[in-house]
Scaffold this motif. Structure first.
Motif, mmCIF file in Angstrom:
data_model
loop_
_atom_site.group_PDB
_atom_site.id
_atom_site.type_symbol
_atom_site.label_atom_id
_atom_site.label_comp_id
_atom_site.label_asym_id
_atom_site.label_seq_id
_atom_site.Cartn_x
_atom_site.Cartn_y
_atom_site.Cartn_z
ATOM 1 N N THR A 5 -10.996 2.775 -12.827
ATOM 2 C CA THR A 5 -9.594 2.453 -12.547
ATOM 3 C C THR A 5 -9.515 1.104 -11.850
ATOM 4 O O THR A 5 -10.533 0.548 -11.411
ATOM 5 N N SER A 216 -7.701 9.548 -13.373
ATOM 6 C CA SER A 216 -8.869 8.674 -13.320
ATOM 7 C C SER A 216 -9.330 8.291 -14.725
ATOM 8 O O SER A 216 -9.682 7.138 -14.993
ATOM 9 N N ASP A 219 -6.600 5.856 -16.035
ATOM 10 C CA ASP A 219 -6.107 4.922 -15.017
ATOM 11 C C ASP A 219 -4.583 5.003 -14.895
ATOM 12 O O ASP A 219 -3.866 4.019 -15.034
ATOM 13 N N THR A 221 -1.346 5.765 -12.529
ATOM 14 C CA THR A 221 -0.929 5.760 -11.130
ATOM 15 C C THR A 221 -0.112 7.014 -10.858
ATOM 16 O O THR A 221 0.822 7.327 -11.598
ATOM 17 N N VAL A 260 -7.941 6.975 -7.571
ATOM 18 C CA VAL A 260 -6.659 7.078 -8.276
ATOM 19 C C VAL A 260 -5.593 6.350 -7.460
ATOM 20 O O VAL A 260 -5.437 6.599 -6.259
#
Length: 435
Positions: A5, A216, A219, A221, A260
């Motif tokens: 990430t 994760s 990637d 948010t 994360v």
């Protein structure tokens, strides 16, 4: 790729292509930005499958960003209209689009956004589960809730609002507190009702590690949803909101441990005198994670004008540390916004964001105003139009009341202070009435 990430890369000392792009936009050094991402104080939402994304960073030390909510509903099913709103929003400079669709082929719309739209795309999976499974709320299983999160991840969304902070403990605190307007968050009310009917723990809370694994992998948010955000002035800053915020702070640390990226969602409705303190409390409890606020709306009595009540609160919130403003339109509390409502909401939020950026000393923020003032001093109307937040409206207003002399406007005419000061300081005679 030797990182999972953006946060993972940042912690390893790697400056990614996305960081380079964002740093250039923000007029800061890439290494400075990398450090902020590593600390969790800046997020760069960007699902690995959203290949047409134009990356943006969200954090209180960067330019304040704007999110635009839209999407189909049972009463307004026109997908083409929603796509027109998307195009208008992007053209007007909104950095993020949040798809809140709750009716129809939601996946088709979502996939089209991530295939075509350069803005950050966010969703609320809990809405989609109700649409996707076509069965009573209480019959949706914990596994089915989680499967929808995975589906949205695979569809390429960059951030997801997960209502994970309302667990059995916070739900009980809410029931004991006896709020005036109860829970006004749609997602919060859905998961609260599910918990009440099934007697089970919030599956997003219970299986938070599984959600982190999904985020994760792609990637994504995490936008930790505020189920207990205050829905009226009377409920602002109450124990339900703070109890949930404490839970979100704990979950933020768990997310960071797995690299994360995290945003925290906030109020809601809140009086002016509470906003700054609320922003500081969030920064402390959630360790500086970017704060994403709806408004805040500063009075409950202006339906039809809530883009204004929200812009007032948003300017104060962003100047006090909020990083991301969710726009509010004139249609808030009344109906689904149309294209014109979306435009009004975006402009109001952009004004709030820019005003806050000036107050915070964000690099180059005040330069825009300096250039506008220079154009006004020079009575350069074309330059003023080009610098306007809404050039079309500025140009239209002037055209609707053409002045007698092109170097003035119909407000002042020959009384124009700018024109007369320019002339007198140049040694010219100023007569006003004789001209």
């Amino acid at each position: 790729m030797d990182y999972t990430t953006q946060m993972d890369a940042a912690k390893k000392g790697i400056i990614t292509e996305q960081m380079e792009i964002v740093a250039k936009k923000e007029f800061i050094a890439p290494e400075t930005l990398r450090g902020l991402v590593a600390e969790g104080k800046v997020v760069i939402p960007g699902n690995k499958r959203h290949t047409c994304l134009d990356p943006n960073g969200i954090g209180s030390m960067l330019k304040t960003k704007i999110n635009v909510n839209l999407g189909t509903s049972r009463d307004c099913k026109d997908m083409d209209m929603e796509l027109e709103k998307v195009r208008d929003a992007v053209n007007m400079g909104a950095e993020s689009i949040m798809d809140l669709s709750s009716f129809g082929d939601t996946q088709k719309f979502r996939r089209r956004l991530t295939a075509e739209c350069p803005a950050i795309i966010g969703t609320v999976p809990i809405y989609d589960a109700v649409v996707y499974y076509h069965k009573p709320l209480k019959e949706i299983t914990s596994e089915e809730w989680l499967k929808i999160v995975e589906m949205h991840a695979q569809d390429g969304v960059d951030f997801m609002t997960i209502h994970v902070g309302i667990n059995k403990n916070t739900a009980q605190r809410f029931k004991d507190a006896k709020r005036l307007t109860n829970i006004v968050s749609r997602g919060g009310s859905i998961i609260f009702a599910w918990m009440e009917m099934t007697g089970q723990e919030n599956p997003f809370y219970e299986h938070f590690d599984r959600i982190l694994n999904i985020c994760s992998e792609y990637d994504i948010t995490l936008s930790l949803g505020d189920a207990c955000r205050p829905g009226c002035i009377a409920d602002a800053g109450d124990i339900s909101q703070i109890e949930e915020l404490v839970t979100l702070g704990e979950l933020t640390k768990r997310a960071w441990a797995k690299n994360v990226q995290v945003m925290i969602e906030g109020p809601g409705h809140m009086p002016l005198n509470q906003i700054e303190a609320n922003m500081k409390i969030q920064q402390t409890i959630c360790c500086g994670a970017p704060f994403y606020v709806l408004g805040p709306i500063v009075t409950d009595v202006a339906p039809g004008y809530d883009h204004i009540t929200a812009a007032i609160g948003g300017a104060i919130a962003a100047a006090s540390g909020a990083a991301f403003l969710c726009y509010v339109t004139p249609a808030e509390h009344l109906r689904l916004p149309d294209v014109d409502d979306v435009k009004e909401g975006i402009i109001a939020s952009k004004i709030a964001a820019h005003a806050a950026d000036i107050a915070k000393g964000i690099p180059h923020a005040a330069q825009w105003d300096y250039e506008m003032s220079s154009a006004r001093k020079a009575l350069d109307w074309e330059k003023m139009f080009s610098l306007s937040m809404d050039p079309e409206k500025a140009r239209r207003y002037r055209a609707q009341a053409k002045p007698e002399k092109e170097d003035t406007c119909s407000m002042c005419g020959n009384f124009c202070a700018v024109k007369n000061m320019n002339r007198i300081l140049d040694g010219e005679i100023v007569n006003i009435y004789d001209e």
